[in-house]
Design a protein around this motif. Structure first.
Motif, PDB file in Angstrom:
ATOM      1  N   GLU A   1       0.805  -1.220   0.000  1.00 29.79           N
ATOM      2  CA  GLU A   1       0.000   0.000   0.000  1.00 29.79           C
ATOM      3  C   GLU A   1       0.841   1.275   0.000  1.00 29.79           C
ATOM      4  OE1 GLU A   1      -2.456   0.090   3.494  1.00 29.79           O
ATOM      5  OE2 GLU A   1      -1.002  -1.011   4.673  1.00 29.79           O
ATOM      6  N   LYS A   2       2.091   1.201   0.496  1.00 29.11           N
ATOM      7  CA  LYS A   2       2.941   2.400   0.536  1.00 29.11           C
ATOM      8  C   LYS A   2       3.934   2.457  -0.611  1.00 29.11           C
ATOM      9  CE  LYS A   2       2.600   2.817   5.576  1.00 29.11           C
ATOM     10  NZ  LYS A   2       3.356   2.862   6.863  1.00 29.11           N
ATOM     11  N   ASP A   3       3.918   1.412  -1.489  1.00 27.55           N
ATOM     12  CA  ASP A   3       4.864   1.391  -2.605  1.00 27.55           C
ATOM     13  C   ASP A   3       4.463   2.410  -3.663  1.00 27.55           C
ATOM     14  OD1 ASP A   3       6.241  -0.594  -1.388  1.00 27.55           O
ATOM     15  OD2 ASP A   3       5.566  -2.212  -2.705  1.00 27.55           O
ATOM     16  N   LYS A  10      -2.430  -9.260   8.759  1.00 27.14           N
ATOM     17  CA  LYS A  10      -3.848  -8.941   8.719  1.00 27.14           C
ATOM     18  C   LYS A  10      -4.062  -7.431   8.787  1.00 27.14           C
ATOM     19  CE  LYS A  10      -8.018  -9.476  11.552  1.00 27.14           C
ATOM     20  NZ  LYS A  10      -8.608 -10.116  12.751  1.00 27.14           N
ATOM     21  N   GLY A  11      -4.948  -6.913   7.930  1.00 27.52           N
ATOM     22  CA  GLY A  11      -5.290  -5.498   7.941  1.00 27.52           C
ATOM     23  C   GLY A  11      -4.498  -4.652   6.977  1.00 27.52           C
ATOM     24  N   THR A  12      -3.409  -5.200   6.412  1.00 28.46           N
ATOM     25  CA  THR A  12      -2.619  -4.438   5.441  1.00 28.46           C
ATOM     26  C   THR A  12      -3.157  -4.677   4.036  1.00 28.46           C
ATOM     27  OG1 THR A  12      -0.997  -6.237   5.208  1.00 28.46           O
ATOM     28  CG2 THR A  12      -0.563  -4.556   6.874  1.00 28.46           C
ATOM     29  N   ASN A  13      -2.878  -3.748   3.141  1.00 33.88           N
ATOM     30  CA  ASN A  13      -3.363  -3.838   1.764  1.00 33.88           C
ATOM     31  C   ASN A  13      -2.268  -4.300   0.815  1.00 33.88           C
ATOM     32  OD1 ASN A  13      -5.933  -2.938   2.457  1.00 33.88           O
ATOM     33  ND2 ASN A  13      -5.410  -0.786   2.104  1.00 33.88           N
ATOM     34  N   VAL A  14      -2.674  -5.046  -0.191  1.00 34.11           N
ATOM     35  CA  VAL A  14      -1.769  -5.429  -1.267  1.00 34.11           C
ATOM     36  C   VAL A  14      -2.469  -5.101  -2.583  1.00 34.11           C
ATOM     37  CG1 VAL A  14      -2.619  -7.823  -1.308  1.00 34.11           C
ATOM     38  CG2 VAL A  14      -0.355  -7.281  -2.239  1.00 34.11           C
ATOM     39  N   ILE A  15      -1.707  -4.557  -3.510  1.00 30.91           N
ATOM     40  CA  ILE A  15      -2.259  -4.133  -4.806  1.00 30.91           C
ATOM     41  C   ILE A  15      -1.731  -5.088  -5.872  1.00 30.91           C
ATOM     42  CG2 ILE A  15      -2.442  -2.255  -6.469  1.00 30.91           C
ATOM     43  CD1 ILE A  15      -1.564  -0.450  -3.947  1.00 30.91           C
TER      44      ILE A  15
END
Length: 718
Positions: A304-306, A328-333
């Protein structure tokens, strides 16, 4: 016959692709790799000597055994090394023990570099051979017992070995195409017939595609993977269950034991550089989002921060998985190439994903007069990181409560193919069926023993008829539970003559704790045997396993499987009995077992199963396979005639009815995948002759008519 033939061909091709790997380059080997490997040898040998239950002596004989096992594991099909390579390696045959003491890995360096060279040469051999049509009219044969054949003397002989292996794999597919075309022409005589040359060309094209995909996948095999093979040739000499686990392997082990992971909830596979979605796991983020489907290719991954996404095209699949999974709870694109060819970018929020196949499941069954519960336990799972996570003991307790609500009269616990797990969960589970008392005795390295007991006498959940189903692959924790309930006279054990025979306990030791200022990254773990466990009657399940009360034939009855067939198992021994009281709730236990065994022995279906098992054992010894189409077809025809008598086994259907529990019926309304899995399981249970006999035993067992005084149902041991 097609079932038999197709399984045989699949086995041949699986062996072929499983041991073929190519496209390695050896432009440079990081000196740090060799330093790390030397450190690992030093650490692992130290840990084994210090903490293993029965450390092996480092002798020349020890060295010779390791040498033979390692070289065999490195090239099991003798597809790479020449006889001259083997003779060169033999210089280390009696030096491995000395090299371990000196923290050297000279044999590994030599074999690894030679293997890379030979693999590249073998890929070229394949590329040339696959372009030449196979001649299936020549009378020639292949010996598929590769362990017993000699290494090729030169490259010409090696090329011929590869040719025969490829030809055998192609022959099965070629034969199928001919037979399929015959059937199609019967249905449609006007359909254009392909020539044998065209069918052979199609066969080679399909085989070339499959092999190239396999070569591409095997590019993912790294030096550390081969080094782990070398180390495990050493560790398994201590006993079969002592192994080195590189970091990613340990993560996979933890996932398998806990039944959970943190990620998107998708199983992936790699084909020709592309990583695609093989399965969506029910309940996971991918499943909930409905944005991703089976067959989608994942092109790029970003956190998410990339600011820039990482391309995973051509990446080692385990490295790609590391990028995709996360807390858990983090985003991946993810950048996807959809099945329809469109490119989409989606964002998923990672979560804890439950791997449903890990956990206990149950159904309620019945015939015209009897209602029973059936619980399948795949392993004794537990969560190593969360004491409040899912655990087998608690889950089995919940399943029993649900089955009691459904009105069961007896209970079957299926431990077939259960390879074990947590010792703690065994003790928890035994307490669901027996009064307070010992469950298992544990032998320590210093010859002391301790007894693990169920201390919660008030937690007995089921006092009715109980049957436990086992087979040759019920191991470790499964054997502890079966043995304890057998010793207590609490359950009737039905299954193979004996279970696997693993009577040892393993623990993981973190190698990183031994190194200060570690410059090599995560060093991984050693899983080593630290204890042996014993039955409460003083015997051991080591080598002997658990002898079933009612012995039923199975497909592995005459095939060597189990701890006793391993190369370096720890020995069987006995200790003093524990102090325990037997269950006296059954009034006819001995008579029930005798009646059941007589019923099995006289059952024509079980007799046929036994005959089929003997036949399968004989076929395993038939390793001389013709590569001539006519001879091959005659062989298959002969096997078909021999197996016609066994076809009725696949048509068997018991007279039992099974149904999902009420709470699961509600779940499958919103989870069709779970419903499909349960329906498939029930269909298999309806064809299971062993379950039918287990139900008969439940129906035969008579309970003490005193229901309210538990103490009257337990007596001092004999």
């Amino acid at each position: 016959m097609n079932f038999l033939k197709n399984n045989f061909i699949l086995a041949v091709f699986t062996l072929l692709v499983a041991t073929a790997s190519c496209s390695f380059t050896n432009d440079s080997i990081d000196p740090g790799d060799k330093e790390k490997e030397q450190l690992l040898v030093n650490l692992i040998s130290h840990v084994l000597k210090r903490n293993h239950f029965s450390p092996a002596d480092l002798t020349d004989e020890f060295s010779k055994d390791i040498f033979e096992n390692y070289i065999q594991d490195l090239d099991p099909g003798k597809r790479y090394f020449l006889q001259s390579d083997y003779e060169e390696f033999q210089a280390y045959q009696y030096l491995i023990d000395d090299q371990i003491r000196d923290s050297k890995v000279d044999l590994f360096n030599l074999t690894y570099e030679r293997l890379l060279k030979r693999q590249e040469e073998s890929e070229k051999i394949f590329a040339e051979l696959i372009e030449v049509p196979f001649d299936f009219t020549i009378d020639e044969r292949i010996n598929t017992d590769y362990e017993k054949i000699a290494y090729s003397k030169d490259k010409k002989e090696l090329e011929n070995h590869w040719r025969k292996i490829l030809k055998l794999s192609a022959l099965g597919s070629y034969y199928d195409k001919i037979e399929e075309q015959k059937e199609e022409l019967k249905e449609n005589p006007d359909k254009k017939q392909k020539s044998l040359e065209e069918l052979e060309k199609e066969t080679r094209a399909e085989m070339k595609k499959s092999m190239l995909e396999n070569f591409d996948n095997n590019d993912d095999v790294e030096r550390l993977d081969y080094f782990a093979l070398f180390i495990n040739a050493i560790t398994t000499h201590f006993d079969p269950h002592t192994n080195y686990f590189p970091p990613q392997n340990k993560d996979r082990f933890d996932t398998s034991m806990s039944g959970k992971l943190e990620g998107i909830g998708a199983r992936l596979q790699k084909k020709m550089d592309y990583i695609s979605v093989l399965e969506i796991i029910s309940g996971g983020p991918a499943w909930k989002s409905e944005l991703i489907e089976v067959g989608d290719k994942i092109l790029k991954v970003a956190q998410e921060k990339d600011t820039v996404a990482t391309s995973i095209v051509g990446m080692r699949i385990s490295d790609a998985v590391e990028l995709i999974k996360g807390p858990k709870g983090t985003n991946v694109i993810l950048t996807l190439k959809k099945v329809d060819g469109s490119i989409e970018e989606i964002t998923l929020t990672r979560d804890v994903v439950q791997i449903e196949e890990t956990f206990a499941k149950s159904v309620i069954g019945e015939d015209d007069e009897y209602r029973f519960g059936f619980i399948n336990l795949p392993k004794f799972y537990f969560d190593m990181e969360d004491a409040n996570g899912r655990a087998a003991g608690n889950d089995i307790a919940e399943e029993i409560k649900r089955l009691k609500t459904e009105g069961m009269d007896g209970l079957i616990l299926d431990l077939r193919n259960n390879g074990g797990g947590s010792l703690r969960e065994v003790v928890e589970m035994a307490g669901l069926f027996v009064e307070e008392g010992p469950v298992v005795q544990v032998g320590l390295k210093d010859k002391r023993t301790r007894t693990l007991r169920d201390s919660d006498s008030g937690r007995i959940l089921w006092e009715g008829p109980l049957v436990i189903m086992v087979n040759e692959f019920s191991a470790s924790a499964s054997e502890i539970l079966a043995a304890a309930l057998q010793d207590y006279d609490r359950a009737v054990i039905i299954g193979s003559a004996q279970t696997f025979g693993k009577g040892t306990v393993q623990n993981f030791e973190d190698l990183n704790q031994w190194v200060r200022n570690n410059q090599f990254g995560d060093l991984g773990y050693v899983k080593l045997t630290t204890q042996k466990f014993y039955r409460i009657n003083g015997g051991s399940t080591q080598l002997e396993g658990v002898k079933s009360d009612v012995v039923t034939p199975g497909r592995f009855s005459y095939i060597e499987v189990g701890e006793r067939d391993e190369k370096f198992p720890l020995p069987y021994d006995e200790i003093e009995k524990a102090d325990y009281k037997k269950f006296t709730g059954y009034t006819n236990l001995v008579e029930t077992i005798e009646k059941a065994q007589k019923r099995v022995n006289e059952n024509p279906n079980f007799k046929l199963l036994d005959e089929n098992a003997k036949w399968l054992s004989d076929q395993r010894e038939d390793n001389d396979i013709p590569l001539n189409l006519t001879a091959y077809a005659e062989r298959l025809d002969r096997l078909e005639k021999q197996t016609e008598k066994f076809e009725s086994l696949s048509d068997y259907k018991n007279n039992l009815n099974f149904d999902m529990l009420s709470y699961e019926k509600a779940l499958v309304k919103t989870d069709s995948a779970l419903g499909d899995k349960r329906e498939a399981w029930i269909r298999n249970l309806e064809k299971d002759i062993y379950v039918n006999e287990a139900v008969s035993v439940l129906k035969d067992l008579r309970m003490n008519n005193i229901k309210n005084d538990n103490k009257t149902k337990w007596s001092v041991k004999d």
